[in-house]
Design a protein around this motif. Structure first.
Motif, PDB file in Angstrom:
ATOM      1  N   GLU A  71       0.818  -1.208   0.000  1.00 44.30           N
ATOM      2  CA  GLU A  71       0.000   0.000   0.000  1.00 44.30           C
ATOM      3  C   GLU A  71       0.854   1.262   0.000  1.00 44.30           C
ATOM      4  OE1 GLU A  71      -3.355   0.895   0.015  1.00 44.30           O
ATOM      5  OE2 GLU A  71      -3.603  -1.119  -0.802  1.00 44.30           O
ATOM      6  N   ALA A  72       2.013   1.202   0.643  1.00 46.54           N
ATOM      7  CA  ALA A  72       2.850   2.392   0.785  1.00 46.54           C
ATOM      8  C   ALA A  72       3.655   2.702  -0.471  1.00 46.54           C
ATOM      9  CB  ALA A  72       3.793   2.237   1.975  1.00 46.54           C
ATOM     10  N   HIS A  73       3.719   1.752  -1.389  1.00 46.90           N
ATOM     11  CA  HIS A  73       4.531   1.940  -2.599  1.00 46.90           C
ATOM     12  C   HIS A  73       3.758   1.448  -3.820  1.00 46.90           C
ATOM     13  CE1 HIS A  73       7.509   1.613   0.718  1.00 46.90           C
ATOM     14  NE2 HIS A  73       8.068   2.621   0.081  1.00 46.90           N
ATOM     15  N   LYS A  74       2.723   2.170  -4.174  1.00 46.35           N
ATOM     16  CA  LYS A  74       1.940   1.801  -5.347  1.00 46.35           C
ATOM     17  C   LYS A  74       1.336   3.053  -5.963  1.00 46.35           C
ATOM     18  CE  LYS A  74      -2.522   1.053  -3.042  1.00 46.35           C
ATOM     19  NZ  LYS A  74      -3.147   2.287  -3.549  1.00 46.35           N
ATOM     20  N   ARG A  75       1.071   2.961  -7.262  1.00 51.90           N
ATOM     21  CA  ARG A  75       0.280   3.960  -7.966  1.00 51.90           C
ATOM     22  C   ARG A  75      -0.554   3.249  -9.016  1.00 51.90           C
ATOM     23  NH1 ARG A  75       0.063   7.141 -12.627  1.00 51.90           N
ATOM     24  NH2 ARG A  75      -1.123   9.069 -12.276  1.00 51.90           N
ATOM     25  N   ILE A  76      -1.866   3.443  -8.951  1.00 56.43           N
ATOM     26  CA  ILE A  76      -2.782   2.882  -9.937  1.00 56.43           C
ATOM     27  C   ILE A  76      -3.361   4.070 -10.696  1.00 56.43           C
ATOM     28  CG2 ILE A  76      -4.798   1.420 -10.311  1.00 56.43           C
ATOM     29  CD1 ILE A  76      -4.300   0.311  -7.458  1.00 56.43           C
ATOM     30  N   GLY A  77      -2.736   4.425 -11.801  1.00 58.41           N
ATOM     31  CA  GLY A  77      -3.082   5.658 -12.491  1.00 58.41           C
ATOM     32  C   GLY A  77      -3.646   5.440 -13.879  1.00 58.41           C
TER      33      GLY A  77
ATOM     34  N   GLU B  17      -5.849   8.870 -10.677  1.00 57.74           N
ATOM     35  CA  GLU B  17      -5.453   7.626 -10.052  1.00 57.74           C
ATOM     36  C   GLU B  17      -6.578   7.103  -9.176  1.00 57.74           C
ATOM     37  OE1 GLU B  17      -1.985   8.716  -7.906  1.00 57.74           O
ATOM     38  OE2 GLU B  17      -3.089   9.714  -6.307  1.00 57.74           O
ATOM     39  N   PHE B  18      -6.470   5.849  -8.807  1.00 54.67           N
ATOM     40  CA  PHE B  18      -7.355   5.237  -7.830  1.00 54.67           C
ATOM     41  C   PHE B  18      -6.553   5.039  -6.553  1.00 54.67           C
ATOM     42  CE2 PHE B  18      -9.263   4.118 -11.871  1.00 54.67           C
ATOM     43  CZ  PHE B  18     -10.617   4.331 -11.645  1.00 54.67           C
ATOM     44  N   ALA B  19      -7.013   5.636  -5.474  1.00 54.01           N
ATOM     45  CA  ALA B  19      -6.254   5.611  -4.227  1.00 54.01           C
ATOM     46  C   ALA B  19      -6.322   4.261  -3.527  1.00 54.01           C
ATOM     47  CB  ALA B  19      -6.757   6.704  -3.289  1.00 54.01           C
ATOM     48  N   GLN B  20      -7.389   3.500  -3.776  1.00 56.74           N
ATOM     49  CA  GLN B  20      -7.569   2.233  -3.068  1.00 56.74           C
ATOM     50  C   GLN B  20      -7.659   1.070  -4.050  1.00 56.74           C
ATOM     51  OE1 GLN B  20     -10.602   2.322   0.016  1.00 56.74           O
ATOM     52  NE2 GLN B  20     -10.505   4.559   0.061  1.00 56.74           N
ATOM     53  N   GLY B  21      -6.757   0.137  -3.863  1.00 53.37           N
ATOM     54  CA  GLY B  21      -6.742  -1.051  -4.697  1.00 53.37           C
ATOM     55  C   GLY B  21      -5.782  -2.069  -4.120  1.00 53.37           C
ATOM     56  N   ASN B  22      -5.990  -3.321  -4.427  1.00 55.13           N
ATOM     57  CA  ASN B  22      -5.091  -4.371  -3.946  1.00 55.13           C
ATOM     58  C   ASN B  22      -4.868  -5.386  -5.054  1.00 55.13           C
ATOM     59  OD1 ASN B  22      -7.104  -6.732  -3.525  1.00 55.13           O
ATOM     60  ND2 ASN B  22      -8.052  -5.033  -2.423  1.00 55.13           N
ATOM     61  N   ALA B  23      -3.761  -6.081  -4.941  1.00 55.00           N
ATOM     62  CA  ALA B  23      -3.416  -7.091  -5.945  1.00 55.00           C
ATOM     63  C   ALA B  23      -2.709  -8.250  -5.273  1.00 55.00           C
ATOM     64  CB  ALA B  23      -2.526  -6.496  -7.035  1.00 55.00           C
ATOM     65  N   SER B  24      -2.929  -9.434  -5.813  1.00 46.71           N
ATOM     66  CA  SER B  24      -2.246 -10.637  -5.362  1.00 46.71           C
ATOM     67  C   SER B  24      -1.506 -11.234  -6.551  1.00 46.71           C
ATOM     68  CB  SER B  24      -3.252 -11.644  -4.803  1.00 46.71           C
ATOM     69  OG  SER B  24      -2.605 -12.845  -4.415  1.00 46.71           O
ATOM     70  N   ILE B  25      -0.240 -11.542  -6.351  1.00 40.16           N
ATOM     71  CA  ILE B  25       0.603 -12.069  -7.424  1.00 40.16           C
ATOM     72  C   ILE B  25       1.184 -13.402  -6.971  1.00 40.16           C
ATOM     73  CG2 ILE B  25       2.605 -11.629  -8.904  1.00 40.16           C
ATOM     74  CD1 ILE B  25       2.202  -8.607  -8.113  1.00 40.16           C
ATOM     75  N   LEU B  26       0.829 -14.451  -7.667  1.00 37.36           N
ATOM     76  CA  LEU B  26       1.386 -15.770  -7.385  1.00 37.36           C
ATOM     77  C   LEU B  26       2.570 -15.995  -8.315  1.00 37.36           C
ATOM     78  CD1 LEU B  26       1.403 -18.595  -6.110  1.00 37.36           C
ATOM     79  CD2 LEU B  26      -0.279 -19.286  -7.833  1.00 37.36           C
ATOM     80  N   VAL B  27       3.779 -15.941  -7.768  1.00 34.97           N
ATOM     81  CA  VAL B  27       4.985 -16.193  -8.544  1.00 34.97           C
ATOM     82  C   VAL B  27       5.232 -17.696  -8.558  1.00 34.97           C
ATOM     83  CG1 VAL B  27       7.471 -15.813  -8.708  1.00 34.97           C
ATOM     84  CG2 VAL B  27       5.966 -13.942  -7.984  1.00 34.97           C
ATOM     85  N   ALA B  28       5.192 -18.288  -9.738  1.00 35.06           N
ATOM     86  CA  ALA B  28       5.344 -19.734  -9.879  1.00 35.06           C
ATOM     87  C   ALA B  28       6.813 -20.113 -10.077  1.00 35.06           C
ATOM     88  CB  ALA B  28       4.512 -20.224 -11.068  1.00 35.06           C
ATOM     89  N   GLU B  29       7.097 -21.402  -9.921  1.00 34.93           N
ATOM     90  CA  GLU B  29       8.446 -21.899 -10.201  1.00 34.93           C
ATOM     91  C   GLU B  29       8.849 -21.533 -11.624  1.00 34.93           C
ATOM     92  OE1 GLU B  29      10.801 -23.474  -8.562  1.00 34.93           O
ATOM     93  OE2 GLU B  29       9.827 -23.735  -6.625  1.00 34.93           O
ATOM     94  N   ASP B  30       7.932 -21.741 -12.554  1.00 34.82           N
ATOM     95  CA  ASP B  30       8.102 -21.242 -13.918  1.00 34.82           C
ATOM     96  C   ASP B  30       7.419 -19.880 -13.961  1.00 34.82           C
ATOM     97  OD1 ASP B  30       7.922 -20.525 -16.564  1.00 34.82           O
ATOM     98  OD2 ASP B  30       7.188 -22.469 -17.262  1.00 34.82           O
ATOM     99  N   PRO B  31       8.160 -18.781 -14.098  1.00 31.89           N
ATOM    100  CA  PRO B  31       7.560 -17.444 -14.000  1.00 31.89           C
ATOM    101  C   PRO B  31       6.464 -17.195 -15.030  1.00 31.89           C
ATOM    102  CG  PRO B  31       9.755 -17.323 -14.937  1.00 31.89           C
ATOM    103  CD  PRO B  31       9.596 -18.709 -14.421  1.00 31.89           C
ATOM    104  N   LEU B  32       6.534 -17.888 -16.160  1.00 29.75           N
ATOM    105  CA  LEU B  32       5.507 -17.693 -17.179  1.00 29.75           C
ATOM    106  C   LEU B  32       4.187 -18.358 -16.815  1.00 29.75           C
ATOM    107  CD1 LEU B  32       7.611 -18.030 -20.448  1.00 29.75           C
ATOM    108  CD2 LEU B  32       7.063 -15.986 -19.109  1.00 29.75           C
ATOM    109  N   GLN B  33       4.176 -19.090 -15.696  1.00 27.34           N
ATOM    110  CA  GLN B  33       2.947 -19.672 -15.168  1.00 27.34           C
ATOM    111  C   GLN B  33       2.418 -18.882 -13.967  1.00 27.34           C
ATOM    112  OE1 GLN B  33       1.378 -22.219 -16.750  1.00 27.34           O
ATOM    113  NE2 GLN B  33       3.029 -21.985 -18.253  1.00 27.34           N
ATOM    114  N   SER B  34       2.999 -17.742 -13.695  1.00 31.73           N
ATOM    115  CA  SER B  34       2.556 -16.908 -12.576  1.00 31.73           C
ATOM    116  C   SER B  34       1.172 -16.332 -12.858  1.00 31.73           C
ATOM    117  CB  SER B  34       3.557 -15.770 -12.341  1.00 31.73           C
ATOM    118  OG  SER B  34       4.835 -16.286 -12.002  1.00 31.73           O
ATOM    119  N   GLN B  35       0.498 -15.896 -11.799  1.00 32.33           N
ATOM    120  CA  GLN B  35      -0.862 -15.393 -11.925  1.00 32.33           C
ATOM    121  C   GLN B  35      -1.014 -14.090 -11.149  1.00 32.33           C
ATOM    122  OE1 GLN B  35      -3.694 -18.436 -10.780  1.00 32.33           O
ATOM    123  NE2 GLN B  35      -2.409 -20.043 -11.642  1.00 32.33           N
ATOM    124  N   VAL B  36      -1.900 -13.223 -11.666  1.00 29.01           N
ATOM    125  CA  VAL B  36      -2.144 -11.922 -11.044  1.00 29.01           C
ATOM    126  C   VAL B  36      -3.648 -11.687 -10.957  1.00 29.01           C
ATOM    127  CG1 VAL B  36      -1.747  -9.423 -11.183  1.00 29.01           C
ATOM    128  CG2 VAL B  36      -0.031 -11.018 -12.101  1.00 29.01           C
TER     129      VAL B  36
END
Length: 210
Positions: A12-18, A32-51
């Motif tokens: 939250e302290a280091h983001k900008r959604i503009g 910008e949007f002041a409120q937002g959240n994201a979850s990032i699943l970093v996979a063993e194979d990075p190309l299989q990661s999800q956001v």
């Protein structure tokens, strides 16, 4: 340095959604949007990661209260009926002209590819930055359409609090009318008051959950 696999959340302290849109065909208006959240699943194979990400529609801010009220109204986001904007990734590919950071995916079982000595890895595997495309589905006002985020990986490290973090920035463009954001005014000199294209600008840091 490469981020370890795991679930990361947007700091939250280091983001900008503009975003940026054209006004009267001549000047960019940023917000910008002041409120937002994201979850990032970093996979063993990075190309299989999800956001996945959720943005509070009523947190829009263009530093002009009258304009923000209009953008929040039924003419645009209709925040009373549609509380959030949503994004869910469907795939990740490396940009063709990107520095080949994702060569390390093929070395992911090599312990040298994780934290520790990276001296024996090929130079491309130890690069701090790389560009890739995160394809996904963007939902605005219950309309869902595909979109591509052009994302730049900024590097990973451990912060002073002992947390694993990585930085990134991303941009994308979409036609707002595709999402039912059709309000406009024709100008006497030609053109329209509000541009039809919207550019998304996102930057931030993600923290690995313990």
């Amino acid at each position: 340095m490469i981020p370890d696999p795991g679930v990361y959340t947007l700091d939250e302290a280091h983001k900008r959604i503009g975003f940026v849109a054209q006004h009267m065909m001549v000047s960019p208006i940023r917000g910008e949007f002041a409120q937002g959240n994201a979850s990032i699943l970093v996979a063993e194979d990075p190309l299989q990661s999800q956001v996945s990400a959720t943005i509070r529609a009523d947190s829009i801010n263009t530093h002009n209260p009258e304009r923000d009220t209009h953008l929040s109204s039924a003419d645009f986001l209709d925040v009373e009926r549609y509380k959030t904007l949503e994004f869910r990734s469907t795939g990740i590919t490396r940009e063709a002209d990107s520095d080949p950071i994702f060569q390390w995916a093929r070395l992911r079982n090599n312990p040298l590819a994780r934290r520790g000595s990276q001296a024996d890895l090929p130079p491309a595997a130890t690069r701090a930055a790389g560009r890739f495309v995160v394809s996904g589905l963007l939902t605005i006002k219950d309309v869902t359409r595909p979109i591509n985020l052009h994302m730049e990986f900024g590097g990973a490290r451990r912060d002073p609090y002992g947390r694993d973090i990585f930085g990134f920035s991303a941009t994308a463009e979409f036609e707002r009318e595709d999402y039912g954001l059709v309000w406009n005014v024709l100008l006497e000199s030609g053109g329209v008051l509000v541009g039809k294209k919207v550019r998304i600008e996102i930057a931030g840091e993600a923290i690995r959950e313990s």
